[in-house]
Design a protein around this motif. Structure first.
Motif, PDB file in Angstrom:
ATOM      1  N   VAL A  21      11.638  40.357  34.968  1.00  0.00           N
ATOM      2  CA  VAL A  21      12.542  40.394  36.125  1.00  0.00           C
ATOM      3  C   VAL A  21      12.165  41.545  37.059  1.00  0.00           C
ATOM      4  CG1 VAL A  21      14.916  40.780  36.892  1.00  0.00           C
ATOM      5  CG2 VAL A  21      14.457  39.276  34.941  1.00  0.00           C
ATOM      6  N   ILE A  22      11.913  42.710  36.491  1.00  0.00           N
ATOM      7  CA  ILE A  22      11.575  43.893  37.287  1.00  0.00           C
ATOM      8  C   ILE A  22      10.303  43.667  38.090  1.00  0.00           C
ATOM      9  CG2 ILE A  22      10.779  46.287  37.125  1.00  0.00           C
ATOM     10  CD1 ILE A  22      12.710  46.601  34.744  1.00  0.00           C
ATOM     11  N   HIS A  23       9.331  42.997  37.471  1.00  0.00           N
ATOM     12  CA  HIS A  23       8.035  42.792  38.124  1.00  0.00           C
ATOM     13  C   HIS A  23       7.927  41.432  38.805  1.00  0.00           C
ATOM     14  CE1 HIS A  23       7.130  46.004  35.167  1.00  0.00           C
ATOM     15  NE2 HIS A  23       6.408  46.471  36.181  1.00  0.00           N
ATOM     16  N   ASN A  24       9.061  40.726  38.869  1.00  0.00           N
ATOM     17  CA  ASN A  24       9.131  39.451  39.592  1.00  0.00           C
ATOM     18  C   ASN A  24       8.079  38.461  39.096  1.00  0.00           C
ATOM     19  OD1 ASN A  24      10.284  37.696  41.484  1.00  0.00           O
ATOM     20  ND2 ASN A  24       8.811  38.281  43.072  1.00  0.00           N
ATOM     21  N   ARG A  25       7.971  38.339  37.774  1.00  0.00           N
ATOM     22  CA  ARG A  25       7.008  37.413  37.187  1.00  0.00           C
ATOM     23  C   ARG A  25       7.728  36.167  36.680  1.00  0.00           C
ATOM     24  NH1 ARG A  25       4.739  42.376  34.748  1.00  0.00           N
ATOM     25  NH2 ARG A  25       3.089  43.086  36.145  1.00  0.00           N
ATOM     26  N   PRO A  26       7.009  35.056  36.556  1.00  0.00           N
ATOM     27  CA  PRO A  26       7.643  33.809  36.124  1.00  0.00           C
ATOM     28  C   PRO A  26       8.075  33.851  34.664  1.00  0.00           C
ATOM     29  CG  PRO A  26       5.254  33.546  36.267  1.00  0.00           C
ATOM     30  CD  PRO A  26       5.567  34.895  36.846  1.00  0.00           C
ATOM     31  N   GLY A  27       8.862  32.848  34.265  1.00  0.00           N
ATOM     32  CA  GLY A  27       9.269  32.725  32.867  1.00  0.00           C
ATOM     33  C   GLY A  27      10.720  33.076  32.612  1.00  0.00           C
ATOM     34  N   VAL A  28      11.481  33.320  33.676  1.00  0.00           N
ATOM     35  CA  VAL A  28      12.894  33.665  33.532  1.00  0.00           C
ATOM     36  C   VAL A  28      13.713  32.733  34.426  1.00  0.00           C
ATOM     37  CG1 VAL A  28      14.638  35.482  33.721  1.00  0.00           C
ATOM     38  CG2 VAL A  28      12.264  36.086  33.162  1.00  0.00           C
ATOM     39  N   SER A  29      14.806  32.157  33.878  1.00  0.00           N
ATOM     40  CA  SER A  29      15.649  31.267  34.679  1.00  0.00           C
ATOM     41  C   SER A  29      16.330  32.051  35.795  1.00  0.00           C
ATOM     42  CB  SER A  29      16.706  30.598  33.800  1.00  0.00           C
ATOM     43  OG  SER A  29      17.676  31.540  33.380  1.00  0.00           O
ATOM     44  N   GLU A  30      16.701  31.355  36.863  1.00  0.00           N
ATOM     45  CA  GLU A  30      17.351  32.011  37.996  1.00  0.00           C
ATOM     46  C   GLU A  30      18.675  32.660  37.584  1.00  0.00           C
ATOM     47  OE1 GLU A  30      16.232  32.615  41.037  1.00  0.00           O
ATOM     48  OE2 GLU A  30      14.320  31.753  40.373  1.00  0.00           O
ATOM     49  N   LYS A  31      19.393  31.997  36.671  1.00  0.00           N
ATOM     50  CA  LYS A  31      20.681  32.525  36.219  1.00  0.00           C
ATOM     51  C   LYS A  31      20.499  33.841  35.473  1.00  0.00           C
ATOM     52  CE  LYS A  31      24.772  31.320  33.469  1.00  0.00           C
ATOM     53  NZ  LYS A  31      25.408  30.276  32.621  1.00  0.00           N
ATOM     54  N   THR A  32      19.536  33.861  34.545  1.00  0.00           N
ATOM     55  CA  THR A  32      19.261  35.084  33.782  1.00  0.00           C
ATOM     56  C   THR A  32      18.732  36.178  34.688  1.00  0.00           C
ATOM     57  OG1 THR A  32      18.794  33.794  31.783  1.00  0.00           O
ATOM     58  CG2 THR A  32      17.946  36.049  31.856  1.00  0.00           C
ATOM     59  N   LYS A  33      17.871  35.802  35.617  1.00  0.00           N
ATOM     60  CA  LYS A  33      17.294  36.768  36.543  1.00  0.00           C
ATOM     61  C   LYS A  33      18.391  37.454  37.362  1.00  0.00           C
ATOM     62  CE  LYS A  33      13.855  37.059  40.265  1.00  0.00           C
ATOM     63  NZ  LYS A  33      12.873  36.291  41.074  1.00  0.00           N
ATOM     64  N   ALA A  34      19.321  36.660  37.876  1.00  0.00           N
ATOM     65  CA  ALA A  34      20.420  37.215  38.675  1.00  0.00           C
ATOM     66  C   ALA A  34      21.294  38.143  37.836  1.00  0.00           C
ATOM     67  CB  ALA A  34      21.252  36.079  39.263  1.00  0.00           C
ATOM     68  N   HIS A  35      21.528  37.745  36.569  1.00  0.00           N
ATOM     69  CA  HIS A  35      22.348  38.551  35.661  1.00  0.00           C
ATOM     70  C   HIS A  35      21.701  39.909  35.395  1.00  0.00           C
ATOM     71  CE1 HIS A  35      25.044  39.656  32.483  1.00  0.00           C
ATOM     72  NE2 HIS A  35      24.111  39.533  31.525  1.00  0.00           N
ATOM     73  N   VAL A  36      20.400  39.905  35.114  1.00  0.00           N
ATOM     74  CA  VAL A  36      19.676  41.148  34.835  1.00  0.00           C
ATOM     75  C   VAL A  36      19.634  42.020  36.086  1.00  0.00           C
ATOM     76  CG1 VAL A  36      17.422  42.131  34.227  1.00  0.00           C
ATOM     77  CG2 VAL A  36      18.298  40.136  32.971  1.00  0.00           C
ATOM     78  N   GLN A  37      19.365  41.427  37.234  1.00  0.00           N
ATOM     79  CA  GLN A  37      19.301  42.195  38.478  1.00  0.00           C
ATOM     80  C   GLN A  37      20.643  42.870  38.796  1.00  0.00           C
ATOM     81  OE1 GLN A  37      17.884  39.116  41.128  1.00  0.00           O
ATOM     82  NE2 GLN A  37      15.748  39.857  41.021  1.00  0.00           N
ATOM     83  N   LYS A  38      21.738  42.188  38.471  1.00  0.00           N
ATOM     84  CA  LYS A  38      23.069  42.749  38.708  1.00  0.00           C
ATOM     85  C   LYS A  38      23.277  44.006  37.878  1.00  0.00           C
ATOM     86  CE  LYS A  38      27.973  41.412  38.606  1.00  0.00           C
ATOM     87  NZ  LYS A  38      28.464  42.335  37.587  1.00  0.00           N
ATOM     88  N   ILE A  39      22.883  43.943  36.608  1.00  0.00           N
ATOM     89  CA  ILE A  39      23.031  45.100  35.721  1.00  0.00           C
ATOM     90  C   ILE A  39      22.128  46.248  36.175  1.00  0.00           C
ATOM     91  CG2 ILE A  39      22.654  45.928  33.360  1.00  0.00           C
ATOM     92  CD1 ILE A  39      23.510  43.150  32.409  1.00  0.00           C
ATOM     93  N   ILE A  40      20.917  45.913  36.627  1.00  0.00           N
ATOM     94  CA  ILE A  40      19.995  46.936  37.133  1.00  0.00           C
ATOM     95  C   ILE A  40      20.618  47.665  38.321  1.00  0.00           C
ATOM     96  CG2 ILE A  40      17.798  47.250  38.371  1.00  0.00           C
ATOM     97  CD1 ILE A  40      16.597  45.095  36.538  1.00  0.00           C
ATOM     98  N   ARG A  41      21.209  46.913  39.239  1.00  0.00           N
ATOM     99  CA  ARG A  41      21.837  47.531  40.415  1.00  0.00           C
ATOM    100  C   ARG A  41      23.031  48.399  40.016  1.00  0.00           C
ATOM    101  NH1 ARG A  41      20.894  42.327  42.599  1.00  0.00           N
ATOM    102  NH2 ARG A  41      23.074  41.746  42.181  1.00  0.00           N
ATOM    103  N   GLU A  42      23.832  47.896  39.096  1.00  0.00           N
ATOM    104  CA  GLU A  42      25.015  48.634  38.662  1.00  0.00           C
ATOM    105  C   GLU A  42      24.662  49.991  38.075  1.00  0.00           C
ATOM    106  OE1 GLU A  42      26.899  45.997  35.961  1.00  0.00           O
ATOM    107  OE2 GLU A  42      27.929  44.832  37.528  1.00  0.00           O
ATOM    108  N   HIS A  43      23.486  50.072  37.438  1.00  0.00           N
ATOM    109  CA  HIS A  43      23.090  51.318  36.781  1.00  0.00           C
ATOM    110  C   HIS A  43      22.072  52.112  37.609  1.00  0.00           C
ATOM    111  CE1 HIS A  43      24.943  49.139  33.455  1.00  0.00           C
ATOM    112  NE2 HIS A  43      25.100  50.327  32.871  1.00  0.00           N
TER     113      HIS A  43
END
Length: 345
Positions: A21-43
């Motif tokens: 997710v951090i390096h914007n590489r394939p292999g992650v669903s859009e839902k999971t990607k959005a979830h991880v990005q949200k936590i990254i922003r929060e912290h």
């Protein structure tokens, strides 16, 4: 301090998923990607990509598709040295390279090596796309797998290469013509021999020839240019026969060799005692330098092949490890080499 492991734990995913997710590489669903990005922003998470790569024990594989160096012409040994030295410098980042070598005069050899590379599932690829048609046919398989690639030595536009490292072939041909123009009369006749079985499929060679001819068309239209195809480059008899056929009927003032094989023509000129024909070519391989030093070759244009291989690996490693996107083009210098400066190049 928040770490990748902390983010992974809060998102209930693996550390590998967070890394993708951090390096914007394939292999992650859009839902999971959005979830991880949200936590990254929060912290307010900021990543040290080099440290995280080492911490994750992540390794990368780079596939390298370049011609093999032959005894007739060692040009491709220089990019290979550059690649090997670059890999040695970045080995702590667990980056390795696998070579897929091919015969630069055999399109089927190139195609077979390319297919073997595709099957290797590499993280990135460094390519010398010598054969245009075969590259066009196979490159989409790398695109489909979302495998990044960099071109060296030969530029083919219209593909999704991250970057190209090499000379502007057209401009280098134009430069070669400018060098030739100071040595031959305004009504000269110039020969362009090409050592190719299918010269129409070689972008660099064709672009150099086009640049060369354009200069004389623009500046000295009275100069006549004659093309000569020599398919059997390994046969001295075939080379001699081809040149004899031309020189018995025409007075040739200059010869432009748009490849690193100038020494083959230089040898013929020396053996035939044709000291009045000017010769311009490419690359400072050992045989070319020998004929440059004894004045049979007048000018060589060097394209720094070592740096093409070295920089190609460095660009790909930066992209993989640090997510650093390279510039589209890194032009190689057009170094004019003469008898007087060859030892300082």
């Amino acid at each position: 301090m928040t770490t990748i492991k902390d983010i992974a734990k809060k998102a209930n995913v693996s550390t590998g998923t967070v890394d993708r997710v951090i390096h914007n590489r394939p292999g992650v669903s859009e839902k999971t990607k959005a979830h991880v990005q949200k936590i990254i922003r929060e912290h307010n998470f900021q990543i040290n990509t080099i440290a995280s790569t080492l911490a994750l024990n992540k390794s990368y594989k780079i596939g390298v598709l370049i011609p093999e160096a032959g005894t007739e012409n060692e040009f491709w040994s220089e990019p290979k040295k550059g690649i090997e030295n670059a890999i040695e410098e970045i080995k702590n980042f667990k980056i390795s390279a696998t070579f897929f070598m091919f015969n630069q005069f055999d399109s089927s050899s190139y195609q077979d090596a390319f297919l073997n590379l595709i099957e290797g599932n590499f993280d990135a690829v460094l390519i010398a796309p010598v054969f245009h048609k075969e590259t066009e046919k196979l490159i989409n398989q790398l695109d489909k797998k979302q495998i990044p690639y960099v071109f060296i030595n030969t530029e083919i536009k219209g593909f999704n290469a991250l970057s190209f490292i090499g000379q502007d072939s057209y401009k280098s041909g134009y430069l070669a013509a400018k060098l030739m123009s100071v040595m031959v009369p305004n009504n000269a006749q110039i020969l362009i021999p090409v050592f190719r079985l299918n010269k129409g499929n070689y972008s660099s060679i064709n672009n150099r020839i086009t640049g060369f001819k354009t200069f004389f068309k623009e500046k000295y239209a009275s100069v006549k240019i004659k093309d000569l195809a020599i398919p059997y480059f390994k046969s001295i008899d075939a080379i001699n026969s081809s040149l004899n056929d031309v020189l018995k009927d025409d007075i040739i003032d200059g010869i432009f060799v748009p490849s690193s094989s100038s020494f083959l023509i230089a040898e013929y000129l020396e053996n035939s005692q044709l000291n009045n024909i000017r010769l311009v070519g490419y690359d400072t391989n050992k045989k070319n330098i020998e004929f440059l030093k004894n004045d049979t070759i007048d000018f060589l244009i060097c394209q720094n092949p070592y740096n093409q291989g070295y920089k190609g690996i460095k660009l790909l490693s930066d992209y993989l490890v640090m997510n650093k996107t390279p510039k589209p083009i890194y032009p190689s210098p057009m170094t004019v080499v003469t008898k007087e400066n060859v030892d300082s190049i």
